[in-house]
Scaffold this motif. Structure first.
Motif, PDB file in Angstrom:
ATOM      1  N   ARG A 108       0.838  -1.198   0.000  1.00  0.00           N
ATOM      2  CA  ARG A 108       0.000   0.000   0.000  1.00  0.00           C
ATOM      3  C   ARG A 108       0.875   1.252   0.000  1.00  0.00           C
ATOM      4  O   ARG A 108       0.543   2.253  -0.655  1.00  0.00           O
ATOM      5  N   GLU A 109       1.972   1.184   0.737  1.00  0.00           N
ATOM      6  CA  GLU A 109       2.882   2.325   0.816  1.00  0.00           C
ATOM      7  C   GLU A 109       3.416   2.690  -0.569  1.00  0.00           C
ATOM      8  O   GLU A 109       3.449   3.869  -0.942  1.00  0.00           O
ATOM      9  N   ILE A 110       3.840   1.694  -1.326  1.00  0.00           N
ATOM     10  CA  ILE A 110       4.365   1.943  -2.672  1.00  0.00           C
ATOM     11  C   ILE A 110       3.267   2.488  -3.585  1.00  0.00           C
ATOM     12  O   ILE A 110       3.479   3.427  -4.362  1.00  0.00           O
ATOM     13  N   PHE A 111       2.076   1.910  -3.466  1.00  0.00           N
ATOM     14  CA  PHE A 111       0.954   2.330  -4.300  1.00  0.00           C
ATOM     15  C   PHE A 111       0.606   3.794  -4.039  1.00  0.00           C
ATOM     16  O   PHE A 111       0.422   4.592  -4.981  1.00  0.00           O
ATOM     17  N   GLU A 112       0.503   4.167  -2.752  1.00  0.00           N
ATOM     18  CA  GLU A 112       0.173   5.551  -2.407  1.00  0.00           C
ATOM     19  C   GLU A 112       1.266   6.510  -2.884  1.00  0.00           C
ATOM     20  O   GLU A 112       0.966   7.597  -3.407  1.00  0.00           O
ATOM     21  N   ALA A 113       2.520   6.091  -2.705  1.00  0.00           N
ATOM     22  CA  ALA A 113       3.629   6.942  -3.132  1.00  0.00           C
ATOM     23  C   ALA A 113       3.609   7.136  -4.645  1.00  0.00           C
ATOM     24  O   ALA A 113       3.863   8.245  -5.157  1.00  0.00           O
ATOM     25  N   ALA A 114       3.301   6.073  -5.360  1.00  0.00           N
ATOM     26  CA  ALA A 114       3.250   6.160  -6.826  1.00  0.00           C
ATOM     27  C   ALA A 114       2.114   7.077  -7.274  1.00  0.00           C
ATOM     28  O   ALA A 114       2.279   7.889  -8.196  1.00  0.00           O
ATOM     29  N   LEU A 115       0.950   6.968  -6.618  1.00  0.00           N
ATOM     30  CA  LEU A 115      -0.196   7.828  -6.968  1.00  0.00           C
ATOM     31  C   LEU A 115       0.118   9.298  -6.693  1.00  0.00           C
ATOM     32  O   LEU A 115      -0.202  10.176  -7.503  1.00  0.00           O
ATOM     33  N   ASN A 116       0.718   9.573  -5.552  1.00  0.00           N
ATOM     34  CA  ASN A 116       1.047  10.964  -5.206  1.00  0.00           C
ATOM     35  C   ASN A 116       2.075  11.549  -6.168  1.00  0.00           C
ATOM     36  O   ASN A 116       1.964  12.702  -6.594  1.00  0.00           O
ATOM     37  N   GLN A 117       3.057  10.729  -6.518  1.00  0.00           N
ATOM     38  CA  GLN A 117       4.083  11.207  -7.448  1.00  0.00           C
ATOM     39  C   GLN A 117       3.487  11.410  -8.843  1.00  0.00           C
ATOM     40  O   GLN A 117       3.843  12.354  -9.548  1.00  0.00           O
ATOM     41  N   ALA A 118       2.564  10.525  -9.209  1.00  0.00           N
ATOM     42  CA  ALA A 118       1.890  10.659 -10.502  1.00  0.00           C
ATOM     43  C   ALA A 118       1.033  11.922 -10.540  1.00  0.00           C
ATOM     44  O   ALA A 118       0.940  12.592 -11.572  1.00  0.00           O
ATOM     45  N   LYS A 119       0.402  12.248  -9.403  1.00  0.00           N
ATOM     46  CA  LYS A 119      -0.431  13.448  -9.331  1.00  0.00           C
ATOM     47  C   LYS A 119       0.406  14.697  -9.601  1.00  0.00           C
ATOM     48  O   LYS A 119      -0.013  15.601 -10.343  1.00  0.00           O
ATOM     49  N   GLU A 120       1.587  14.742  -9.007  1.00  0.00           N
ATOM     50  CA  GLU A 120       2.486  15.878  -9.237  1.00  0.00           C
ATOM     51  C   GLU A 120       2.902  15.943 -10.707  1.00  0.00           C
ATOM     52  O   GLU A 120       2.947  17.019 -11.309  1.00  0.00           O
ATOM     53  N   GLY A 121       3.204  14.790 -11.272  1.00  0.00           N
ATOM     54  CA  GLY A 121       3.607  14.743 -12.677  1.00  0.00           C
ATOM     55  C   GLY A 121       2.484  15.174 -13.609  1.00  0.00           C
ATOM     56  O   GLY A 121       2.706  15.930 -14.563  1.00  0.00           O
ATOM     57  N   ARG A 122       1.270  14.682 -13.336  1.00  0.00           N
ATOM     58  CA  ARG A 122       0.130  15.046 -14.181  1.00  0.00           C
ATOM     59  C   ARG A 122      -0.140  16.548 -14.101  1.00  0.00           C
ATOM     60  O   ARG A 122      -0.477  17.189 -15.117  1.00  0.00           O
ATOM     61  N   ALA A 123      -0.010  17.114 -12.908  1.00  0.00           N
ATOM     62  CA  ALA A 123      -0.245  18.551 -12.731  1.00  0.00           C
ATOM     63  C   ALA A 123       0.763  19.364 -13.544  1.00  0.00           C
ATOM     64  O   ALA A 123       0.418  20.371 -14.177  1.00  0.00           O
ATOM     65  N   HIS A 124       2.016  18.914 -13.537  1.00  0.00           N
ATOM     66  CA  HIS A 124       3.049  19.613 -14.309  1.00  0.00           C
ATOM     67  C   HIS A 124       2.736  19.531 -15.805  1.00  0.00           C
ATOM     68  O   HIS A 124       2.839  20.538 -16.531  1.00  0.00           O
ATOM     69  N   ILE A 125       2.356  18.353 -16.261  1.00  0.00           N
ATOM     70  CA  ILE A 125       2.050  18.177 -17.689  1.00  0.00           C
ATOM     71  C   ILE A 125       0.841  19.012 -18.087  1.00  0.00           C
ATOM     72  O   ILE A 125       0.822  19.642 -19.153  1.00  0.00           O
ATOM     73  N   LEU A 126      -0.183  19.052 -17.218  1.00  0.00           N
ATOM     74  CA  LEU A 126      -1.363  19.880 -17.507  1.00  0.00           C
ATOM     75  C   LEU A 126      -0.971  21.346 -17.659  1.00  0.00           C
ATOM     76  O   LEU A 126      -1.505  22.062 -18.513  1.00  0.00           O
ATOM     77  N   GLY A 127      -0.038  21.788 -16.832  1.00  0.00           N
ATOM     78  CA  GLY A 127       0.428  23.168 -16.930  1.00  0.00           C
ATOM     79  C   GLY A 127       1.070  23.453 -18.282  1.00  0.00           C
ATOM     80  O   GLY A 127       0.848  24.517 -18.872  1.00  0.00           O
ATOM     81  N   GLU A 128       1.865  22.488 -18.769  1.00  0.00           N
ATOM     82  CA  GLU A 128       2.492  22.662 -20.080  1.00  0.00           C
ATOM     83  C   GLU A 128       1.448  22.600 -21.195  1.00  0.00           C
ATOM     84  O   GLU A 128       1.531  23.341 -22.187  1.00  0.00           O
ATOM     85  N   MET A 129       0.457  21.723 -21.049  1.00  0.00           N
ATOM     86  CA  MET A 129      -0.614  21.630 -22.045  1.00  0.00           C
ATOM     87  C   MET A 129      -1.415  22.928 -22.106  1.00  0.00           C
ATOM     88  O   MET A 129      -1.785  23.405 -23.188  1.00  0.00           O
ATOM     89  N   ASN A 130      -1.666  23.511 -20.943  1.00  0.00           N
ATOM     90  CA  ASN A 130      -2.448  24.747 -20.888  1.00  0.00           C
ATOM     91  C   ASN A 130      -1.746  25.914 -21.577  1.00  0.00           C
ATOM     92  O   ASN A 130      -2.392  26.862 -22.032  1.00  0.00           O
ATOM     93  N   LYS A 131      -0.404  25.837 -21.638  1.00  0.00           N
ATOM     94  CA  LYS A 131       0.333  26.881 -22.349  1.00  0.00           C
ATOM     95  C   LYS A 131       0.029  26.833 -23.846  1.00  0.00           C
ATOM     96  O   LYS A 131       0.052  27.858 -24.529  1.00  0.00           O
TER      97      LYS A 131
END
Length: 299
Positions: A108-131
């Motif tokens: 569960r620890e790995i899964f949660e860490a992966a989801l949180n890290q993915a959330k940060e990555g998706r947010a960054h990509i969305l920012g670039e897409m919005n440009k």
């Protein structure tokens, strides 16, 4: 893309959507590139997405109890790593995810860490897409066919189709639009030319709607008689313009003023109990369609 977060409902956007994603070279996740590019392409085409969607592929290197989670994994990291975890979503949440693992399982620890890290990555990509494109274009792409829908009473379906499909075939042939109607009375009119859709829509409305006394309509002269002219309006209705209602001046001969096929603007004066419609041209400005004051002197 989950409809709650991304795609519009069928009522909002009655299209079948097909996305073609050509990946010419890759050293990363082509599927997540397709999610990002597909989202941008739909927004650019005018598909009313609720929110843009981005995706990222997460990897894992596991050695005993030690692990490292990788963001946006490369081809070698996918090949040599222990996990390929794809996460896609909007700024409001995850729309879909997929996991491939080469080990027995993850904690569960790995899964949660992966989801949180993915959330940060998706947010960054969305920012670039919005440009590149921050919101869906308000107009459909000029290359996309338009679709308009019209709900009619099921009792009127027969009138729109006509005997042996005569009426609906005529609408398609004359307007150039494609017209489909289902058993519930939902009509879909499609064309890449907006004017064709409007013509078909007005034609169908003319068949199913009832004429209103006092309302002005566009019409076409279909027959001349000694006492006036019969005018077709609303697509499927005929009415009589009496010779005295053609113009304020006295009209000796109807054919001196009107001809068959001539486009005119008429006002509905009366609909008798038998459904016969009495029309007037003289109280309508034939250029603008505006109603004119009746200045005729009562005799």
């Amino acid at each position: 893309i989950n409809a709650e977060y991304g795609l519009p409902s069928k009522d909002e956007f009655p299209y079948t959507i097909r996305i073609l994603s050509d990946i010419t070279e890759s050293n990363g996740s082509s599927s997540m590139a397709t999610v990002c590019g597909g989202s941008l392409s739909m927004m650019d085409a005018g598909v009313p997405l609720k929110r843009p969607v981005s995706g990222i592929a997460m990897g894992l290197i596991l050695e005993g109890k030690d692990y490292a989670i990788l963001s946006d994994i490369l081809g070698d990291e996918d090949h040599l790593g222990d996990m390929d975890f794809k996460v896609a979503g909007t700024s409001e949440g995850i729309t879909t995810m997929q996991m491939d693992i080469k080990i027995a399982g993850i904690t569960r620890e790995i899964f949660e860490a992966a989801l949180n890290q993915a959330k940060e990555g998706r947010a960054h990509i969305l920012g670039e897409m919005n440009k590149a494109l921050g919101e869906t274009r308000t107009e459909l792409s000029a290359h996309a066919p338009r679709i308009e829908t019209l709900q009619i009473d099921k009792a009127k379906i027969r009138e729109v189709i006509g005997t042996g499909g005569k009426v609906i075939r005529e609408i398609v042939a004359q307007t150039g639009a494609k017209v489909d109607i289902d058993d519930e009375g939902l009509i879909k009119i499609s064309s890449s030319d907006v004017t064709q859709i409007e013509a078909a829509m007005n034609w169908i409305k003319g068949i199913v709607e009832e004429a209103e006394v006092g309302k002005i309509y566009n019409g076409k002269v279909v027959n001349l008689v000694d006492f006036g002219a019969f005018v077709n309006f609303m697509g499927g209705k005929d009415g009589l313009v009496h010779v005295s209602e053609i113009r304020n001046e006295r009209t000796e001969k109807v054919s001196d003023v009107l001809s068959e096929g001539q486009e005119v603007k008429v006002k509905v004066l009366e609909i008798d109990p038998r459904g016969k419609v009495r029309l007037s041209m003289r109280v309508v400005d034939q250029e603008t369609g505006a109603e004119l004051e009746d200045t005729r002197t009562l005799r």
